[in-house]
Design a protein around this motif. Structure first.
Motif, short mmCIF file in Angstrom:
data_model
loop_
_atom_site.label_atom_id
_atom_site.label_comp_id
_atom_site.label_asym_id
_atom_site.label_seq_id
_atom_site.Cartn_x
_atom_site.Cartn_y
_atom_site.Cartn_z
N SER A 121 13.51 25.98 -2.54
CA SER A 121 13.07 25.32 -3.77
C SER A 121 12.45 23.96 -3.47
CB SER A 121 14.23 25.17 -4.75
OG SER A 121 15.28 24.48 -4.12
N TYR A 122 11.72 23.46 -4.45
CA TYR A 122 10.99 22.19 -4.32
C TYR A 122 11.33 21.27 -5.47
CZ TYR A 122 7.58 24.16 -1.01
OH TYR A 122 6.97 24.70 0.08
N GLU A 123 11.09 19.97 -5.25
CA GLU A 123 11.06 19.07 -6.40
C GLU A 123 9.60 18.64 -6.63
OE1 GLU A 123 12.41 14.85 -4.40
OE2 GLU A 123 13.97 16.16 -5.17
N PRO A 124 9.27 18.35 -7.91
CA PRO A 124 7.89 17.97 -8.19
C PRO A 124 7.65 16.49 -7.92
CG PRO A 124 9.16 18.08 -10.21
CD PRO A 124 10.11 18.43 -9.10
N CYS A 125 6.40 16.06 -8.01
CA CYS A 125 6.08 14.63 -7.87
C CYS A 125 4.84 14.29 -8.71
CB CYS A 125 5.83 14.28 -6.41
SG CYS A 125 5.35 12.55 -6.17
N TRP A 126 5.06 13.47 -9.72
CA TRP A 126 3.92 12.92 -10.45
C TRP A 126 3.37 11.75 -9.64
CZ3 TRP A 126 0.75 14.42 -14.06
CH2 TRP A 126 1.16 15.23 -15.12
N THR A 127 2.05 11.75 -9.43
CA THR A 127 1.41 10.65 -8.70
C THR A 127 0.31 10.07 -9.58
OG1 THR A 127 1.81 11.71 -6.57
CG2 THR A 127 0.02 10.12 -6.64
N ILE A 128 0.28 8.74 -9.68
CA ILE A 128 -0.84 8.16 -10.42
C ILE A 128 -1.69 7.32 -9.48
CG2 ILE A 128 0.34 8.22 -12.65
CD1 ILE A 128 0.58 5.12 -12.42
N MET A 129 -2.99 7.34 -9.76
CA MET A 129 -3.97 6.65 -8.91
C MET A 129 -4.70 5.64 -9.78
SD MET A 129 -5.24 10.16 -7.16
CE MET A 129 -4.39 11.23 -8.30
N LEU A 130 -4.50 4.36 -9.48
CA LEU A 130 -5.08 3.31 -10.31
C LEU A 130 -6.16 2.56 -9.54
CD1 LEU A 130 -1.77 1.81 -11.81
CD2 LEU A 130 -3.19 3.68 -12.73
N GLY A 131 -7.37 2.59 -10.04
CA GLY A 131 -8.46 1.78 -9.48
C GLY A 131 -8.43 0.43 -10.17
N LEU A 132 -8.36 -0.64 -9.37
CA LEU A 132 -8.16 -1.97 -9.96
C LEU A 132 -9.40 -2.84 -9.83
CD1 LEU A 132 -4.67 -2.66 -8.29
CD2 LEU A 132 -5.12 -1.58 -10.51
N GLU A 133 -9.49 -3.81 -10.73
CA GLU A 133 -10.59 -4.77 -10.59
C GLU A 133 -10.30 -5.67 -9.40
OE1 GLU A 133 -13.09 -5.95 -14.11
OE2 GLU A 133 -11.71 -7.65 -13.87
N ASN A 134 -9.06 -6.13 -9.30
CA ASN A 134 -8.67 -6.86 -8.08
C ASN A 134 -7.17 -6.71 -7.85
OD1 ASN A 134 -7.09 -9.42 -8.55
ND2 ASN A 134 -8.76 -9.67 -10.04
N PRO A 179 -10.05 -2.09 -4.49
CA PRO A 179 -8.60 -2.22 -4.63
C PRO A 179 -8.02 -1.04 -5.41
CG PRO A 179 -9.73 -4.21 -5.41
CD PRO A 179 -10.78 -3.21 -5.09
N ALA A 180 -6.99 -0.44 -4.85
CA ALA A 180 -6.43 0.76 -5.49
C ALA A 180 -4.94 0.83 -5.24
CB ALA A 180 -7.12 2.00 -4.94
N LEU A 181 -4.23 1.30 -6.23
CA LEU A 181 -2.77 1.41 -6.14
C LEU A 181 -2.37 2.85 -6.42
CD1 LEU A 181 0.00 -0.16 -6.04
CD2 LEU A 181 -0.24 -0.45 -8.52
N THR A 182 -1.59 3.43 -5.50
CA THR A 182 -1.09 4.80 -5.70
C THR A 182 0.41 4.71 -5.94
OG1 THR A 182 -2.80 5.69 -4.25
CG2 THR A 182 -0.87 7.08 -4.62
N ILE A 183 0.88 5.29 -7.04
CA ILE A 183 2.31 5.23 -7.39
C ILE A 183 2.84 6.66 -7.50
CG2 ILE A 183 4.03 4.44 -9.06
CD1 ILE A 183 2.02 2.32 -10.02
N GLN A 184 3.89 6.95 -6.73
CA GLN A 184 4.49 8.30 -6.77
C GLN A 184 5.88 8.22 -7.38
OE1 GLN A 184 3.90 9.42 -2.59
NE2 GLN A 184 2.09 10.56 -3.23
#
Ligand SMILES: Cc1cc2nc3c(=O)[nH]c(=O)nc-3n(C[C@H](O)[C@H](O)[C@H](O)COP(=O)(O)OP(=O)(O)OC[C@H]3O[C@@H](n4cnc5c(N)ncnc54)[C@H](O)[C@@H]3O)c2cc1C
Length: 349
Positions: A191-204, A242-247
């Protein structure tokens, strides 16, 4: 992407019986161009086998993934790799010598290894010289005499004398239920667990700490500023923005499995801001990706069958070992050597 051959339907193929010689026939067909499939294919190629990889995704690498958009680069799957055994350590050593792997300091006293310039460069390094057909989703597998046939929605894709299936266990179980129930049973044990990932492109990204953040209790498994990866000077020519990845953690992702992606973006952004005390300012671009099968929570036991009763099809994938890329790699090599041994035994008789 070139098509392999004109397609015939599964029904017609069954009526036709054993495959005719003019159809695409390979020594080995591998489903999945993730690290498990690539590791198996490299071994097969080393032994002079004709091998075809098919994968439904747009790009190779599976969950070792990188997405580029409007100058932003997001490593939205695997964050880094570690090696405990000699086989994977040796591969990482080669990749490093070719400039496809580098170090990333993730805390004052911890350095990890990452693909260079992006995570996907690691599977791309393993894939050199392989025949891979992306955007080919296999919808059924059938046994015809000595051959194993792979079909997509348009009909027959190719046939192999042997095959390796590396899809995550629930997907493998579905494909194998009819032709290989003994292996579908193995797949149903993992079995697996899921993962929501968000990808944010930032101004700075001024003022954001370069060290990745982890706070499982708050719902964040890993959050990293993409520009903080030590190797980004290699991508500098592309002027990555500039970019921020949040899992999200497995528990948070499970709880929000069916939540609307925009709500996921808003919630995880708010959690990250609460923990860090930093306001992100203008978010130029925001995307959410749901990995339904992200990390193995339970691997199939070693005692369960990994080779079909007819010795022609083998299983591979992280779910046969554990939740890391190294276990996917090892499983791919093991699957190839299991098939090779059975082939040699049957030839000796
Ligand atoms: C968000 C996230 C973070 C992670 N972080 C880390 C980390 O930091 N370190 C680490 O070591 N591991 C990490 N992992 C785990 C790691 O990514 C996996 O263990 C590893 O990549 C699995 O490789 P695989 O080849 O077994 O499977 P996959 O990479 O999933 O490859 C299977 C392939 O099969 C294809 N496929 C499936 N069904 C079909 C079909 N019907 N037809 C054709 N193709 C099909 C898929 O498209 C896919 O490309 C992470 C995973 C995720 C999702």
């Amino acid at each position: 992407m070139p098509r392999l051959k004109p397609r015939i339907s599964p029904a017609r193929a069954a009526l036709a019986g054993p495959m005719k010689s003019d159809l695409s026939m390979f020594d080995l067909i591998i489903l999945g161009s993730g690290v498990a499939g690539l590791a198996a294919a490299q071994c097969a190629q080393k032994y002079g086998k004709t091998v075809l990889l098919v994968d439904k995704g747009r790009r190779l690498g599976g969950r070792v993934a990188t997405r580029r958009k409007d100058g932003f680069v997001f490593n939205h799957g695997t964050q880094f790799v570690t090696a405990t055994g000699t086989a994977f350590a040796s591969l990482l050593g080669h990749a490093r010598r070719f400039g496809c792997l580098t170090d990333w300091q993730v805390s004052p006293n911890k350095t990890v290894q990452i693909g260079a310039p992006t995570m996907r460069d690691l599977p791309q390094f393993i894939a050199k010289g392989l025949d891979i057909h992306q955007q080919t989703e296999i919808t059924s597998i059938a046994r015809h005499g000595e051959a194993i046939s792979f079909f997509d929605k348009d009909g027959l894709v190719a046939c192999g004398h042997q095959a390796i299936i590396t899809a995550p266990s629930p997907q493998s179980a579905r494909l194998l239920a009819a032709p290989y129930p003994e292996l579908a049973a193995t797949a149903s044990l993992a079995s697996y667990e899921p993962c929501w990932t968000i990808m944010l492109g930032l101004e700075n990204d001024d003022g954001i700490t370069p060290m990745p953040l982890r706070d499982e209790t708050a719902g964040i498994q890993f959050a990293a500023l993409e520009t903080s990866r030590q190797n980004h000077q290699r991508v500098a020519a592309e002027q990555i923005r500039p970019a921020l990845t949040i899992q999200a953690s497995g528990a948070w992702s499970q709880q929000h499995l069916e939540t609307d992606p925009q709500d996921v973006i808003d919630s995880l952004t708010a959690i990250w801001q609460d923990i860090t005390g930093h306001r992100l300012g203008t978010i130029v671009d925001a995307t959410a990706h749901r990995w339904r099968y992200a990390k193995v929570s339970m691997a199939a036991p070693e005692t369960a069958a990994r080779l079909s009763n007819d010795q022609k099809l083998a299983l591979a994938g992280d779910w046969l070992g554990g939740p890391r890329v190294e276990q996917a790699f090892d499983s791919g090599q093991q699957a190839f050597y299991a098939l090779k041994a059975s082939h040699e035994t049957s030839n000796a008789h």
